[in-house]
Design a protein around this motif. Structure first.
Motif, PDB file in Angstrom:
ATOM      1  N   CYS A 124     -27.264 -22.002  32.807  1.00 27.71           N
ATOM      2  CA  CYS A 124     -25.815 -22.143  32.704  1.00 27.71           C
ATOM      3  C   CYS A 124     -25.456 -23.583  32.362  1.00 27.71           C
ATOM      4  O   CYS A 124     -26.260 -24.504  32.541  1.00 27.71           O
ATOM      5  CB  CYS A 124     -25.145 -21.714  34.006  1.00 27.71           C
ATOM      6  N   SER A 125     -24.239 -23.757  31.854  1.00 32.45           N
ATOM      7  CA  SER A 125     -23.786 -25.086  31.492  1.00 32.45           C
ATOM      8  C   SER A 125     -22.376 -25.301  32.002  1.00 32.45           C
ATOM      9  O   SER A 125     -21.718 -24.365  32.444  1.00 32.45           O
ATOM     10  CB  SER A 125     -23.800 -25.259  29.974  1.00 32.45           C
ATOM     11  N   LEU A 126     -21.913 -26.517  31.927  1.00 30.63           N
ATOM     12  CA  LEU A 126     -20.544 -26.857  32.312  1.00 30.63           C
ATOM     13  C   LEU A 126     -19.694 -27.165  31.086  1.00 30.63           C
ATOM     14  O   LEU A 126     -18.685 -27.866  31.185  1.00 30.63           O
ATOM     15  CB  LEU A 126     -20.556 -28.041  33.280  1.00 30.63           C
ATOM     16  N   ALA A 127     -20.106 -26.635  29.951  1.00 31.11           N
ATOM     17  CA  ALA A 127     -19.352 -26.831  28.708  1.00 31.11           C
ATOM     18  C   ALA A 127     -18.303 -25.740  28.560  1.00 31.11           C
ATOM     19  O   ALA A 127     -18.639 -24.546  28.520  1.00 31.11           O
ATOM     20  CB  ALA A 127     -20.298 -26.812  27.518  1.00 31.11           C
ATOM     21  N   ILE A 128     -17.069 -26.138  28.447  1.00 31.99           N
ATOM     22  CA  ILE A 128     -15.971 -25.177  28.351  1.00 31.99           C
ATOM     23  C   ILE A 128     -16.182 -24.209  27.207  1.00 31.99           C
ATOM     24  O   ILE A 128     -15.871 -23.015  27.306  1.00 31.99           O
ATOM     25  CB  ILE A 128     -14.639 -25.926  28.211  1.00 31.99           C
ATOM     26  N   LYS A 129     -16.719 -24.674  26.104  1.00 32.28           N
ATOM     27  CA  LYS A 129     -16.869 -23.849  24.905  1.00 32.28           C
ATOM     28  C   LYS A 129     -17.781 -22.652  25.129  1.00 32.28           C
ATOM     29  O   LYS A 129     -17.771 -21.708  24.341  1.00 32.28           O
ATOM     30  CB  LYS A 129     -17.421 -24.689  23.750  1.00 32.28           C
ATOM     31  N   ASP A 130     -18.588 -22.680  26.180  1.00 30.39           N
ATOM     32  CA  ASP A 130     -19.533 -21.589  26.436  1.00 30.39           C
ATOM     33  C   ASP A 130     -18.894 -20.424  27.191  1.00 30.39           C
ATOM     34  O   ASP A 130     -19.559 -19.425  27.438  1.00 30.39           O
ATOM     35  CB  ASP A 130     -20.736 -22.095  27.229  1.00 30.39           C
ATOM     36  N   TYR A 131     -17.636 -20.530  27.563  1.00 29.37           N
ATOM     37  CA  TYR A 131     -17.001 -19.541  28.436  1.00 29.37           C
ATOM     38  C   TYR A 131     -15.835 -18.875  27.740  1.00 29.37           C
ATOM     39  O   TYR A 131     -15.028 -19.542  27.074  1.00 29.37           O
ATOM     40  CB  TYR A 131     -16.585 -20.198  29.749  1.00 29.37           C
ATOM     41  N   ASP A 132     -15.740 -17.561  27.909  1.00 29.59           N
ATOM     42  CA  ASP A 132     -14.699 -16.834  27.183  1.00 29.59           C
ATOM     43  C   ASP A 132     -13.673 -16.141  28.078  1.00 29.59           C
ATOM     44  O   ASP A 132     -12.545 -15.927  27.651  1.00 29.59           O
ATOM     45  CB  ASP A 132     -15.317 -15.812  26.219  1.00 29.59           C
ATOM     46  N   TYR A 133     -14.049 -15.776  29.283  1.00 32.30           N
ATOM     47  CA  TYR A 133     -13.091 -15.149  30.192  1.00 32.30           C
ATOM     48  C   TYR A 133     -12.824 -16.086  31.366  1.00 32.30           C
ATOM     49  O   TYR A 133     -13.766 -16.641  31.960  1.00 32.30           O
ATOM     50  CB  TYR A 133     -13.614 -13.798  30.710  1.00 32.30           C
ATOM     51  N   TRP A 134     -11.539 -16.210  31.680  1.00 34.22           N
ATOM     52  CA  TRP A 134     -11.109 -17.149  32.710  1.00 34.22           C
ATOM     53  C   TRP A 134     -10.189 -16.453  33.709  1.00 34.22           C
ATOM     54  O   TRP A 134      -9.434 -15.547  33.344  1.00 34.22           O
ATOM     55  CB  TRP A 134     -10.346 -18.315  32.076  1.00 34.22           C
ATOM     56  N   GLY A 135     -10.260 -16.912  34.952  1.00 29.23           N
ATOM     57  CA  GLY A 135      -9.307 -16.447  35.936  1.00 29.23           C
ATOM     58  C   GLY A 135      -7.993 -17.197  35.793  1.00 29.23           C
ATOM     59  O   GLY A 135      -7.840 -18.080  34.935  1.00 29.23           O
ATOM     60  N   GLN A 136      -7.051 -16.875  36.684  1.00 25.39           N
ATOM     61  CA  GLN A 136      -5.723 -17.474  36.599  1.00 25.39           C
ATOM     62  C   GLN A 136      -5.643 -18.811  37.322  1.00 25.39           C
ATOM     63  O   GLN A 136      -4.677 -19.552  37.147  1.00 25.39           O
ATOM     64  CB  GLN A 136      -4.680 -16.511  37.191  1.00 25.39           C
ATOM     65  N   GLY A 137      -6.651 -19.113  38.130  1.00 23.55           N
ATOM     66  CA  GLY A 137      -6.701 -20.386  38.834  1.00 23.55           C
ATOM     67  C   GLY A 137      -6.150 -20.311  40.243  1.00 23.55           C
ATOM     68  O   GLY A 137      -5.315 -19.458  40.562  1.00 23.55           O
TER      69      GLY A 137
END
Length: 128
Positions: A108-121
């Motif tokens: 896994c990485s901490l690069a935002i570009k690698d992630y496509d689904y996000w929660g609402q926070g």
């Protein structure tokens, strides 16, 4: 339908602890890396911690949280947790969990570009 729902945020005094939860639906955490990010107004979103899919066992942490935060998974509950200890005002932010766009990718990485689904926070505020 893929969905991530964060919970557990709140107001805590410096030195205190919180545990955030990220509950997934529509997919199994077994196959995707999950990461936590945080963002404060006016600043870029930053990676906090990530957890490999069940095929791996790796975890990664931003330098700013190493030794204080712990990421873990409950496969039965399909939930990822972020245990946050020794909180300080610099940890104040909205915390988001996110799913890697590619299943069973390497580490896994901490690069935002690698992630496509996000929660609402969920808002975390550290203040006396």
């Amino acid at each position: 339908q893929v969905q991530l729902v964060e919970s557990g945020g709140g107001l805590v005094q410096p030195g205190g602890s919180l545990r955030l939860s990220c509950t997934a639906s529509g997919f199994s955490l077994t196959f995707w890396h999950i990461s936590w990010f945080r963002q404060v107004p006016g600043k870029d979103r930053e990676g906090v911690s990530c957890l490999d899919s069940s095929g791996g066992s790796g975890t990664h942490y931003a330098d700013s949280v190493k030794g204080r935060f712990t990421i873990s998974r409950d496969s039965v509950q399909n939930t990822v947790y972020l245990q946050m200890n020794s909180l300080n005002p610099g940890d104040t932010a909205v915390y988001y969990c996110a799913r890697d766009e590619i299943p069973l990718r390497g580490s896994c990485s901490l690069a935002i570009k690698d992630y496509d689904y996000w929660g609402q926070g969920t808002q975390v505020t550290v203040s006396s």
